[in-house]
Design a protein around this motif. Structure first.
Motif, PDB file in Angstrom:
ATOM      1  N   ASP A 115      76.107  76.688 -41.302  1.00  0.00           N
ATOM      2  CA  ASP A 115      75.168  77.577 -41.985  1.00  0.00           C
ATOM      3  C   ASP A 115      73.852  77.694 -41.215  1.00  0.00           C
TER       4      ASP A 115
ATOM      5  N   ASP B 297      81.232  69.490 -46.125  1.00  0.00           N
ATOM      6  CA  ASP B 297      80.308  68.792 -45.229  1.00  0.00           C
ATOM      7  C   ASP B 297      80.384  67.293 -45.491  1.00  0.00           C
TER       8      ASP B 297
ATOM      9  N   ASN C 291      79.712  68.621 -50.098  1.00  0.00           N
ATOM     10  CA  ASN C 291      79.487  70.011 -50.497  1.00  0.00           C
ATOM     11  C   ASN C 291      80.554  70.878 -49.840  1.00  0.00           C
ATOM     12  N   SER C 292      81.036  71.869 -50.567  1.00  0.00           N
ATOM     13  CA  SER C 292      82.118  72.685 -50.015  1.00  0.00           C
ATOM     14  C   SER C 292      81.696  74.139 -49.846  1.00  0.00           C
ATOM     15  N   VAL C 293      82.457  74.837 -49.010  1.00  0.00           N
ATOM     16  CA  VAL C 293      82.275  76.264 -48.782  1.00  0.00           C
ATOM     17  C   VAL C 293      83.659  76.894 -48.744  1.00  0.00           C
ATOM     18  N   LYS C 294      83.754  78.116 -49.274  1.00  0.00           N
ATOM     19  CA  LYS C 294      85.038  78.815 -49.309  1.00  0.00           C
ATOM     20  C   LYS C 294      84.906  80.092 -48.479  1.00  0.00           C
ATOM     21  N   ILE C 295      85.722  80.209 -47.451  1.00  0.00           N
ATOM     22  CA  ILE C 295      85.738  81.361 -46.558  1.00  0.00           C
ATOM     23  C   ILE C 295      86.994  82.167 -46.903  1.00  0.00           C
TER      24      ILE C 295
ATOM     25  N   PHE D 243      80.414  72.497 -42.077  1.00  0.00           N
ATOM     26  CA  PHE D 243      81.488  72.351 -43.050  1.00  0.00           C
ATOM     27  C   PHE D 243      82.801  72.458 -42.285  1.00  0.00           C
TER      28      PHE D 243
ATOM     29  N   TRP E  21      79.728  88.088 -44.561  1.00  0.00           N
ATOM     30  CA  TRP E  21      79.276  87.455 -43.313  1.00  0.00           C
ATOM     31  C   TRP E  21      79.932  88.227 -42.172  1.00  0.00           C
TER      32      TRP E  21
ATOM     33  N   VAL F  32      81.769  84.456 -47.292  1.00  0.00           N
ATOM     34  CA  VAL F  32      81.389  83.042 -47.350  1.00  0.00           C
ATOM     35  C   VAL F  32      80.862  82.800 -48.759  1.00  0.00           C
ATOM     36  N   ASP F  33      81.652  82.073 -49.537  1.00  0.00           N
ATOM     37  CA  ASP F  33      81.342  81.878 -50.961  1.00  0.00           C
ATOM     38  C   ASP F  33      81.053  83.225 -51.628  1.00  0.00           C
TER      39      ASP F  33
ATOM     40  N   ASN G  71      88.926  76.565 -46.694  1.00  0.00           N
ATOM     41  CA  ASN G  71      87.987  75.789 -47.503  1.00  0.00           C
ATOM     42  C   ASN G  71      87.524  74.645 -46.627  1.00  0.00           C
TER      43      ASN G  71
END
Length: 181
Positions: free
Chosen positions: A125, A163, A167-171, A131, A51, A46-47, A160
């Motif tokens: 999170d 929210d 805001n972004s998160v990259k898995i 997200f 995880w 995760v980013d 990807n």
């Protein structure tokens, strides 16, 4: 003779138990191996941070849990991956409808509309921020094994997500070898 046999049986039993317990220990600093025999493991970056999901089975009373439904050669697959089984925080949820499933083929995971419930990937999170994938932030899933009889689904995923504030998160490097809950 009988006492020696009992000691030998006890020793073998103890060794097997120790090996089983060692295999069940979770290391939350290392991604689980990519397996397909029902290890009940899952994890991702995760980013860029490791995880790892719990191996505990979930309470499926309210629609939670990992499962697969088959109709002809079409599958609905839901992955419910959590670090703690009794909270929605720190979770990865993926649901996808795959028409004419082929093993080891990459399939898109996109939440096409806000109310779409047949294909999505979500990361929640620790602070309950959610997200989600959308047409601009997509993902993929590859199923390497599906065994309805023994209730096992295995494969890999990436996505990807964003929210509501942008805001972004990259898995990345996602992998799962889950038994159905």
């Amino acid at each position: 003779n009988t006492i020696k046999m009992k000691k030998l049986i006890f020793l073998i039993f103890a060794i097997v138990c120790l090996m089983y317990c060692k295999n069940r220990d979770q290391d939350f600093n290392t991604l689980p191996d990519v397996t397909d025999w029902g290890a009940n493991t899952a994890g991702a970056l995760v980013d860029g941070k490791v995880w790892v999901a719990t191996t505990d089975r979930l309470n499926t009373a309210n629609g939670s849990g990992t499962y697969c439904e088959k109709f002809n050669n079409n599958y609905t697959i839901k992955l419910d991956l959590r670090q703690e089984k009794n909270t929605y925080n720190n979770a990865i949820l993926i649901k996808v409808l795959i028409i004419d499933l082929e093993l080891n083929k990459k399939y898109d995971v996109i939440k096409e509309t806000p109310d779409s419930d047949y294909s999505f990937a979500i990361f929640r999170d620790n602070a309950s921020k959610s997200f989600s994938t959308n047409p601009d932030h997509v993902g993929s899933i590859t199923i390497s094994k599906i065994d309805i009889k023994n209730q096992i689904v295995s494969g890999t995923f990436n996505f990807n997500a964003v929210d509501k504030q942008g805001n972004s998160v990259k898995i990345t490097d996602g992998r799962f070898d889950k038994r159905f809950d």
